[in-house]
Design a protein around this motif. Structure first.
Motif, PDB file in Angstrom:
ATOM      1  N   LEU A 255      -9.288   4.514 -10.623  1.00 46.23           N
ATOM      2  CA  LEU A 255      -9.316   3.355  -9.721  1.00 46.23           C
ATOM      3  C   LEU A 255     -10.556   2.916  -9.298  1.00 46.23           C
ATOM      4  CD1 LEU A 255      -6.940   1.855  -7.891  1.00 46.23           C
ATOM      5  CD2 LEU A 255      -7.587   3.138  -6.171  1.00 46.23           C
ATOM      6  N   GLU A 256     -11.246   3.623  -8.893  1.00 47.75           N
ATOM      7  CA  GLU A 256     -12.803   3.490  -8.541  1.00 47.75           C
ATOM      8  C   GLU A 256     -13.312   2.568  -9.470  1.00 47.75           C
ATOM      9  OE1 GLU A 256     -16.416   5.815  -6.331  1.00 47.75           O
ATOM     10  OE2 GLU A 256     -15.655   6.779  -8.215  1.00 47.75           O
TER      11      GLU A 256
ATOM     12  N   ALA B 107      -8.923   3.735   0.954  1.00 48.77           N
ATOM     13  CA  ALA B 107      -9.506   2.300   2.063  1.00 48.77           C
ATOM     14  C   ALA B 107     -10.766   2.661   2.291  1.00 48.77           C
ATOM     15  CB  ALA B 107      -8.419   2.244   2.994  1.00 48.77           C
ATOM     16  N   ASP B 108     -11.064   4.048   2.912  1.00 46.20           N
ATOM     17  CA  ASP B 108     -12.571   4.212   3.236  1.00 46.20           C
ATOM     18  C   ASP B 108     -13.474   3.809   2.320  1.00 46.20           C
ATOM     19  OD1 ASP B 108     -11.521   5.035   5.793  1.00 46.20           O
ATOM     20  OD2 ASP B 108     -11.293   7.118   5.113  1.00 46.20           O
TER      21      ASP B 108
ATOM     22  N   PRO C  25      -9.996  -4.043   3.793  1.00 45.18           N
ATOM     23  CA  PRO C  25      -9.336  -3.992   2.671  1.00 45.18           C
ATOM     24  C   PRO C  25     -10.743  -4.219   1.704  1.00 45.18           C
ATOM     25  CG  PRO C  25      -9.425  -6.547   3.647  1.00 45.18           C
ATOM     26  CD  PRO C  25      -9.722  -5.394   4.780  1.00 45.18           C
ATOM     27  N   ARG C  26     -10.554  -3.896   0.443  1.00 47.02           N
ATOM     28  CA  ARG C  26     -11.790  -4.367  -0.552  1.00 47.02           C
ATOM     29  C   ARG C  26     -12.186  -5.572  -0.284  1.00 47.02           C
ATOM     30  NH1 ARG C  26     -11.011  -6.290  -5.799  1.00 47.02           N
ATOM     31  NH2 ARG C  26     -12.450  -5.681  -7.214  1.00 47.02           N
TER      32      ARG C  26
ATOM     33  N   ARG D 213       0.889   3.199   8.857  1.00 46.35           N
ATOM     34  CA  ARG D 213      -0.199   3.437   9.945  1.00 46.35           C
ATOM     35  C   ARG D 213      -1.553   3.987   9.559  1.00 46.35           C
ATOM     36  NH1 ARG D 213       4.980   6.110  11.079  1.00 46.35           N
ATOM     37  NH2 ARG D 213       4.174   8.317  10.358  1.00 46.35           N
ATOM     38  N   ALA D 214      -1.647   4.643   8.594  1.00 39.36           N
ATOM     39  CA  ALA D 214      -2.912   4.934   8.179  1.00 39.36           C
ATOM     40  C   ALA D 214      -3.929   4.148   7.867  1.00 39.36           C
ATOM     41  CB  ALA D 214      -3.039   6.125   7.261  1.00 39.36           C
ATOM     42  N   LEU D 215      -3.386   2.992   7.291  1.00 43.86           N
ATOM     43  CA  LEU D 215      -4.234   1.953   6.802  1.00 43.86           C
ATOM     44  C   LEU D 215      -4.271   0.521   7.620  1.00 43.86           C
ATOM     45  CD1 LEU D 215      -3.250   1.741   2.985  1.00 43.86           C
ATOM     46  CD2 LEU D 215      -5.117   2.997   4.022  1.00 43.86           C
TER      47      LEU D 215
END
Length: 366
Positions: free
Chosen positions: A282-283, A325-326, A356-357, A349-351
């Motif tokens: 993904l990176e 996301a971080d 966003p990118r 909830r976490a995001l």
């Protein structure tokens, strides 16, 4: 195809991480349905087992499917997928047409041409796609009205049960069971029905055979030209441990190079081997692609002893996707196999307050 600047979802992606829903199949299993429930009255005389044909539940158990859509929306999903992962005439034929291999024959282009030309198979595929899109549309609009937040219906287009890239015959590597035009025709039929049912966008997902995906994308283009209208297109691949598509073995970068001419709303990875093993690929995709990036991985690796059949619970998935996301990798996040509405609620909830990118000015221009 439609660029990001032409759709309201694009502005959301530029300002926050959008949430896509979780696993329909995993969630269906929590309802404890059996073969008789799947068949209903309509398919009670079917000659083959139908329980693994989850798309058919949109016709025989619509209340359950609508309840699942409702739960994912109330969990925080901005995008819900139609229950149409295998809703082409080609894939549905696995459940309704006698397999010639049982009598010494083989599946080949002649066999699949009969499937393509069979009005009953075409009619069934159309009905599943249109009804499923209508069910999603109804609940997306209901929840949007109740919450004041727009929700989107993604017409889900899966990878098929046949491959254009590989031969199933070790003694004849040039043999293919189906032709490109046959696959394209089946996908075009699905696309028309998904649009007729009210889809906001089209999602070509879980791509493990890039040539199958090409056929789907060509079909989409042809339907758009035929109808003189366009919807945004999302593209998502499934990759193995080396970051390659599972049958056609394209690397992540090669896969992006093969589809970027489509100018999709987003490109991303889903399913695969869970978030941990997906991360480096993904990176790489995030570095190479100049469109929004999506990620909805499986809930870890398969585990038959767990409640969902996969290792990771809601808190685990929330933590993993939070790390995506971080690192500034994603614009769209959710879950594939093993992810229930509870998983999606935890991810949402976490995001909620994570950035966003970053997208380019070209992508988010009004």
């Amino acid at each position: 195809m439609t660029t990001a600047s032409q759709h309201p979802l694009a502005k959301i992606l530029a300002n926050r991480i959008a949430i896509i829903d979780g696993a329909m199949g995993t969630t269906i299993r929590t309802y404890g349905k059996n073969e008789a429930d799947m068949r209903g009255e309509r398919f009670k005389d079917a000659k083959k087992d139908l329980l693994n044909n989850g798309d058919l539940f949109s016709l025989t158990q619509p209340e359950m499917i609508c309840d699942i859509h409702r739960r994912f929306l109330e969990a925080g999903a901005d995008i819900i997928e139609t229950n149409t992962f295998g809703a082409t005439s080609i894939s549905q034929s696995e459940f309704f047409v006698e397999d010639p291999r049982e009598h010494g024959g083989r599946k080949d282009p002649e066999f699949y041409q009969k499937i393509i030309d069979d009005p009953s198979m075409s009619s069934l595929a159309w009905e599943i796609n249109e009804r499923s899109a209508q069910q999603c549309r109804e609940w997306a609009d209901r929840v949007a009205t109740a919450t004041g937040r727009q929700r989107f219906v993604a017409g889900a287009i899966g990878p098929l049960t046949v491959s254009l890239s590989n031969s199933p015959d070790a003694d004849d590597p040039g043999f293919r069971v189906v032709t490109f035009d046959q696959v394209k025709t089946a996908y075009a039929e699905q696309v028309r029905a998904l649009i007729a049912g009210g889809s906001d966008l089209l999602l070509v997902e879980t791509i493990f055979d890039s040539l199958n995906a090409k056929a789907a994308l060509v079909a989409i283009r042809e339907v758009f030209d035929e109808q003189k209208k366009e919807l945004p297109v999302m593209i998502s691949a499934a990759v193995g441990r080396g970051g390659e598509t599972l049958i056609s073995a394209q690397t992540t970068e090669a896969f992006w190079n093969a589809v970027k001419h489509v100018k999709p709303l987003s490109v991303g990875l889903n399913c695969s081997l869970g978030p941990d093993l997906m991360y480096p690929f993904l990176e790489e995709l995030s570095e190479k692609a100049d469109v929004a990036i999506s990620a909805y991985p499986n809930a870890g690796l398969p585990n038959p002893l767990s409640e969902t059949g996969f290792d990771l619970g809601p808190a685990d998935m929330a933590q993993r996707l939070g790390s995506f996301a971080d690192a500034g990798l994603i614009n769209i996040a959710g879950g594939c196999c093993g992810n229930t509405p509870e998983h999606i609620a935890a991810i949402a909830r976490a995001l909620e307050h994570k950035a966003p990118r970053a997208l380019s000015k070209v992508e988010v221009a009004a």
